[in-house]
Write an enzyme that holds these catalytic residues in place. Sequence first.
Site, PDB file in Angstrom:
ATOM      1  N   HIS A  16       0.773  -1.054  -0.092  1.00  0.00           N
ATOM      2  CA  HIS A  16      -0.023  -0.153   0.067  1.00  0.00           C
ATOM      3  C   HIS A  16       0.835   1.244   0.045  1.00  0.00           C
ATOM      4  O   HIS A  16       0.688   2.295  -0.977  1.00  0.00           O
ATOM      5  CB  HIS A  16      -0.851  -0.110   1.319  1.00  0.00           C
ATOM      6  CG  HIS A  16      -1.691  -1.100   1.562  1.00  0.00           C
ATOM      7  ND1 HIS A  16      -3.038  -1.466   0.783  1.00  0.00           N
ATOM      8  CD2 HIS A  16      -1.700  -1.879   2.434  1.00  0.00           C
ATOM      9  CE1 HIS A  16      -3.357  -2.530   1.305  1.00  0.00           C
ATOM     10  NE2 HIS A  16      -2.912  -2.902   2.170  1.00  0.00           N
TER      11      HIS A  16
HETATM   12  C1  BDR Z   1      -3.006   1.008   5.356  1.00  0.00           C
HETATM   13  O1  BDR Z   1      -3.250   0.740   6.534  1.00  0.00           O
HETATM   14  C2  BDR Z   1      -2.072   0.130   7.135  1.00  0.00           C
HETATM   15  O2  BDR Z   1      -2.463  -1.388   7.444  1.00  0.00           O
HETATM   16  C3  BDR Z   1      -1.321   0.151   6.149  1.00  0.00           C
HETATM   17  O3  BDR Z   1       0.132   0.356   6.582  1.00  0.00           O
HETATM   18  C4  BDR Z   1      -1.400   1.050   5.000  1.00  0.00           C
HETATM   19  O4  BDR Z   1      -1.172   2.485   5.445  1.00  0.00           O
HETATM   20  C5  BDR Z   1      -3.583  -0.012   4.489  1.00  0.00           C
HETATM   21  O5  BDR Z   1      -5.260   0.123   4.799  1.00  0.00           O
END
Ligand code: BDR
Length: 315
Positions: A240
């Site tokens: 992500h």
């Molecule tokens: C986001 O939430 C966290 O779990 C990850 O680091 C990312 O920033 C994804 O939904």
Amino acid sequence: MARKIIIDTDPGQDDAVAILLALASPELEVLGLSVVAGNVGLDHTQRNARMICELAGRPDLPVHAGCDAPLQRKLITAEHVHGKTGLDGVTLPEPAMPLAPGHAVDFLIETLRREKPGSVTLVPIGPLTNIATAFRRAPDIVPRVREIVLMGGAYFEVGNITPAAEFNIHVDPEAAKIVFASGAALTVMPLDVTHRALTSRAWVETMRGMGRIGQAVAGWTDFFERYDREKYGSQGAPLHDPCTIAWLLDPELFSGRLINVEIETRGEYTQGMTVADWWGVSGRPANATFIREVKRDAFFALLTERIRALDQRAG
Ligand code: BDR
Ligand code: CA
């Protein structure tokens, strides 16, 4: 001249890869990390941020601890995804570098006031509590921001923490609302794109074949991947947060649309939903470039090249 950025983060394995990618890239000058509570509590996220800097050979980088809870709500964390420490999967030494003095919100305000207007880009990859607090306390800094490139939200792919919402926005929707309404230029990496940035086995093995930084990336990815495999049946882990940094390095890797995005703060089932007006039906003014596609192979080729270079530099 390198583009100046501040990464606002709640590390997190994918945050770690984003930070490493930024530190590996000569096109970017990381002015510091502002740390927020999110994936796990602030006691862990600030420690993790320092461990990542030391791994990258950058113990000099200012790491400021920030808000330990959302603006109005109780903190929701994601140990079920990231493990107890937030950075499970790799054992790193206890960090020797201290936290930089001063709260992360003051760091954001002071840096934006000190640097040339329009020269600093904010890269939030956790809940938006620090950024919103800074904007609320010092509205004069908002027009000084060059751009905000954040990971958060979901629309077509819908949510990962609730059926309607993505984690970063769900945790602090009031903060997200402030940032999305701020008028600052905004580029958003929602799950719609980050769920396409999936690691492959071959890529993870390439990482494992590198030095200690590549090996850390492989270890984190292995840990992170087990959750997505069980939940979505997907092959690989979604990277992500690195999408934000990759976009800064090469926006041609991505495509999206400048649209209106509003944050739901009151819905019974939809707290933190990013209501993205993809078809322009609301008539509300555009406030965010909402990204939907990534050239996956080129994205991973960039990551490989940069992590390898960082590994070689760190020896
Ligand atoms: C986001 O939430 C966290 O779990 C990850 O680091 C990312 O920033 C994804 O939904
Ligand atoms: Ca994150």
